[in-house]
Design an enzyme around this catalytic site. Structure first.
Site, PDB file in Angstrom:
ATOM      1  N   LYS A  86       1.068  -1.100  -0.071  1.00 13.05           N
ATOM      2  CA  LYS A  86       0.029   0.017   0.406  1.00 13.05           C
ATOM      3  C   LYS A  86       0.867   0.902   0.053  1.00 13.05           C
ATOM      4  O   LYS A  86       1.923   1.076   0.776  1.00 13.05           O
ATOM      5  CB  LYS A  86      -1.143   0.087   1.744  1.00 13.05           C
ATOM      6  N   GLY A 188     -24.710   3.104   4.271  1.00  9.54           N
ATOM      7  CA  GLY A 188     -24.111   3.625   3.381  1.00  9.54           C
ATOM      8  C   GLY A 188     -24.477   3.294   1.692  1.00  9.54           C
ATOM      9  O   GLY A 188     -23.910   1.977   1.545  1.00  9.54           O
ATOM     10  N   GLY A 190     -23.129   4.389  -1.244  1.00  9.87           N
ATOM     11  CA  GLY A 190     -21.938   4.314  -1.932  1.00  9.87           C
ATOM     12  C   GLY A 190     -22.564   3.603  -3.254  1.00  9.87           C
ATOM     13  O   GLY A 190     -22.963   3.248  -3.005  1.00  9.87           O
ATOM     14  N   VAL A 192     -20.633   0.731  -3.095  1.00 13.76           N
ATOM     15  CA  VAL A 192     -20.800  -0.485  -3.210  1.00 13.76           C
ATOM     16  C   VAL A 192     -22.009  -0.290  -2.907  1.00 13.76           C
ATOM     17  O   VAL A 192     -22.752  -1.116  -3.609  1.00 13.76           O
ATOM     18  CB  VAL A 192     -19.554  -1.031  -2.109  1.00 13.76           C
ATOM     19  N   TYR A 194     -24.723   1.193  -3.261  1.00 13.60           N
ATOM     20  CA  TYR A 194     -26.475   1.245  -3.871  1.00 13.60           C
ATOM     21  C   TYR A 194     -26.429  -0.034  -4.816  1.00 13.60           C
ATOM     22  O   TYR A 194     -27.490  -0.709  -4.769  1.00 13.60           O
ATOM     23  CB  TYR A 194     -26.013   2.529  -4.440  1.00 13.60           C
TER      24      TYR A 194
HETATM   25  P1  NAD Z   1     -18.399   5.837  -1.115  1.00 16.54           P
HETATM   26  O1  NAD Z   1     -17.315   6.895  -0.863  1.00 16.54           O
HETATM   27  O2  NAD Z   1     -18.826   6.211  -2.575  1.00 16.54           O
HETATM   28  O3  NAD Z   1     -19.509   4.922  -0.859  1.00 16.54           O
HETATM   29  C1  NAD Z   1     -19.979   6.291   1.139  1.00 16.54           C
HETATM   30  C2  NAD Z   1     -21.057   6.254   1.407  1.00 16.54           C
HETATM   31  O4  NAD Z   1     -21.123   6.030   3.008  1.00 16.54           O
HETATM   32  C3  NAD Z   1     -21.559   7.256   0.622  1.00 16.54           C
HETATM   33  O5  NAD Z   1     -22.665   7.231   0.370  1.00 16.54           O
HETATM   34  C4  NAD Z   1     -21.899   8.369   2.158  1.00 16.54           C
HETATM   35  O6  NAD Z   1     -22.770   9.311   2.150  1.00 16.54           O
HETATM   36  C5  NAD Z   1     -22.267   7.661   2.953  1.00 16.54           C
HETATM   37  N1  NAD Z   1     -21.240   7.126   4.005  1.00 16.54           N
HETATM   38  C6  NAD Z   1     -20.866   8.221   4.785  1.00 16.54           C
HETATM   39  N2  NAD Z   1     -20.512   9.050   5.942  1.00 16.54           N
HETATM   40  C7  NAD Z   1     -21.677   7.757   6.509  1.00 16.54           C
HETATM   41  C8  NAD Z   1     -22.165   7.845   7.888  1.00 16.54           C
HETATM   42  N3  NAD Z   1     -21.680   8.919   9.266  1.00 16.54           N
HETATM   43  N4  NAD Z   1     -23.495   7.144   8.134  1.00 16.54           N
HETATM   44  C9  NAD Z   1     -24.231   6.604   6.824  1.00 16.54           C
HETATM   45  N5  NAD Z   1     -23.403   7.194   5.584  1.00 16.54           N
HETATM   46  C10 NAD Z   1     -22.746   7.485   5.514  1.00 16.54           C
HETATM   47  O7  NAD Z   1     -17.570   4.720  -1.053  1.00 16.54           O
HETATM   48  P2  NAD Z   1     -17.155   3.176  -1.431  1.00 16.54           P
HETATM   49  O8  NAD Z   1     -16.565   2.864  -2.811  1.00 16.54           O
HETATM   50  O9  NAD Z   1     -19.173   2.777  -1.568  1.00 16.54           O
HETATM   51  O10 NAD Z   1     -16.992   2.496  -0.400  1.00 16.54           O
HETATM   52  C11 NAD Z   1     -17.633   1.925   0.657  1.00 16.54           C
HETATM   53  C12 NAD Z   1     -16.868   1.450   1.727  1.00 16.54           C
HETATM   54  O11 NAD Z   1     -15.991   0.024   1.331  1.00 16.54           O
HETATM   55  C13 NAD Z   1     -15.898   1.565   2.250  1.00 16.54           C
HETATM   56  O12 NAD Z   1     -15.295   1.732   3.320  1.00 16.54           O
HETATM   57  C14 NAD Z   1     -14.480   1.449   0.826  1.00 16.54           C
HETATM   58  O13 NAD Z   1     -13.067   1.853   2.042  1.00 16.54           O
HETATM   59  C15 NAD Z   1     -15.060  -0.039   1.108  1.00 16.54           C
HETATM   60  N6  NAD Z   1     -14.452  -0.591  -0.542  1.00 16.54           N
HETATM   61  C16 NAD Z   1     -14.858   0.156  -1.115  1.00 16.54           C
HETATM   62  C17 NAD Z   1     -13.958  -1.117  -2.873  1.00 16.54           C
HETATM   63  C18 NAD Z   1     -14.249  -0.087  -3.762  1.00 16.54           C
HETATM   64  O14 NAD Z   1     -14.618  -1.126  -4.594  1.00 16.54           O
HETATM   65  N7  NAD Z   1     -15.425   0.978  -3.469  1.00 16.54           N
HETATM   66  C19 NAD Z   1     -12.981  -1.639  -2.172  1.00 16.54           C
HETATM   67  C20 NAD Z   1     -13.047  -2.595  -1.041  1.00 16.54           C
HETATM   68  C21 NAD Z   1     -13.938  -1.749   0.339  1.00 16.54           C
END
Ligand code: NAD
Length: 364
Positions: A86, A188, A190, A192, A194
């Site tokens: 990382k 959440g 976001g 993932v 959604y």
């Molecule tokens: P994202 O930023 O697209 O979505 C995060 C969502 O959480 C947003 O809609 C945001 O409004 C919401 N949020 C933030 N704070 C909040 C709170 N206090 N209460 C409720 N909702 C809240 O992120 P993502 O890409 O969907 O990733 C989500 C999680 O999965 C993260 O922890 C990320 O590290 C982990 N992750 C993502 C991936 C990937 O491929 N995107 C891979 C591995 C792990």
């Protein structure tokens, strides 16, 4: 010019026998970065580059050591020919992120000669990966193109992996084949969360949703069949079968665990357990916690396929097609179910079982 120095952090509390740690600095662009290679027994150390406002260098060290170790475990259990690494770049208010800074970072990666391959993480984008690729080939997460059809945003594939785990674990523990009427809460919505909601909706699950962003909640209400909206503070307390944390880490802690009624916790957020001991507390309460790094590996599987396709090598034992990549992501469900069944048989927390299984792979 990027100056790369190998540094010794063996006294750091997060140090875990990391193979190499580098500091990379470029005065002209303000780049200050650390790269940690935790273990490369299975292949080059691949892991994202986090751009973040750390209070000091010690905080950046903690993050890069902890996150790189996590990547070793994640890739090993996902069956990938990759090690764990990382990088972090310290965001400075007076020297904003620029494409030149990213190029300078790429120059540093080139100097360490492929021990570490970077990709997106919090604070870095596809565009940044393009800038990095101007000075090194040790970069993944590039935009999809005719020559790189497997590249692109991995979030929908992370969601597919989490969905496979929810489906297979729920089925293994009673519900057969379908999720009709099974209540699933997602914290959440976001990239993932959604996409996970969409998969669950398609199988007839009832959705309980929370986010701080009202727009995504309204969209979900319009698009999905059976939706209840609650506040983010109340989501974990809901009467539901599955709780999927998909926002931030640390949500499973001394305050929330006594209030959780869900039978299964399965979500994408990284580092869901505030501390390792919370895995044992959940186990003792009879709540099935599916380890985050196991169920959210869909993204790294996609990135691995894209990277190997990009460098023209195939270590996967089958053709590097989208279908085969998706089949590998769906195996996350089988691995997760195996961890949960072993946890029941051996009466040990799932996070301990998963760590042991990963170590059996990368320390073999
Ligand atoms: P994202 O930023 O697209 O979505 C995060 C969502 O959480 C947003 O809609 C945001 O409004 C919401 N949020 C933030 N704070 C909040 C709170 N206090 N209460 C409720 N909702 C809240 O992120 P993502 O890409 O969907 O990733 C989500 C999680 O999965 C993260 O922890 C990320 O590290 C982990 N992750 C993502 C991936 C990937 O491929 N995107 C891979 C591995 C792990």
């Amino acid at each position: 010019m990027t100056v790369v120095t190998e540094i010794d952090l063996s006294d750091h509390p997060e140090y875990d026998g990391h193979e190499k740690i580098f500091k990379m600095e470029d005065k002209a662009t303000g780049l200050l970065s650390f790269v940690a290679i935790h273990n490369s027994n299975l292949g080059p150390a691949l892991g994202g580059c986090r751009y973040y406002t750390y209070t000091n260098e010690a905080d950046a060290h903690s993050d890069v050591l902890r996150l790189s170790r996590g990547m070793t475990y994640k890739s090993a259990l996902a069956g990938l020919p990759l090690g764990g690494g990382k990088s972090v770049i310290i965001a400075k208010p007076d020297k904003p992120k620029t494409s030149n800074m990213m190029e300078a970072f790429g120059e540093g990666l080139e100097k360490i000669g492929g021990l570490y391959v970077t990709a997106e993480d919090v604070g870095t984008t596809e565009e940044d990966m393009v800038s990095i690729s101007k000075s090194t080939s040790y970069v993944s997460g590039l935009p999809p193109s005719e020559t790189l059809p497997l590249s692109g945003n991995p979030s929908p594939l992370t969601a597919l992996g989490v969905f496979s785990a929810v489906r297979d674990v729920t089925n293994a523990f009673g519900e057969r084949n379908k999720l009709v009427g099974v209540r699933c809460g997602i914290l959440g919505l976001g990239a993932v969360g959604y996409a996970l909601a969409r998969h669950l909706d398609e199988l007839g699950a009832e959705l309980v949703l929370a986010d701080i962003n009202q727009e995504s909640l309204q969209k979900a209400e319009r698009e999905f069949s059976n939706v209840k909206i609650v506040s983010p503070e109340d989501l974990h307390k809901q009467d539901m079968k599955v709780f999927a944390p998909c926002a931030l880490g640390g949500g499973l802690n001394d305050k929330t665990i006594p209030e959780i009624k869900a039978k299964v916790i399965c979500g994408a957020a990284n580092n869901q357990l505030a501390e390792r001991r919370h895995g044992k507390i959940l186990h003792d309460k009879g709540i099935i916690y599916t380890p985050d790094y196991v169920v959210n590996a869909g993204g790294i599987i996609a990135v691995a396929y894209a990277y190997y396709a990009q460098i023209g090598k195939n270590p996967f034992g089958n053709e590097m097609t989208r279908e085969n990549m998706i089949a590998k992501i769906e195996e996350i469900g089988d691995t997760t179910r195996e961890i949960c069944l072993r946890s029941r048989e051996e009466d040990l927390p799932t996070n301990q079982i998963a760590d042991k299984m990963a170590e059996d792979v990368f320390l073999k």
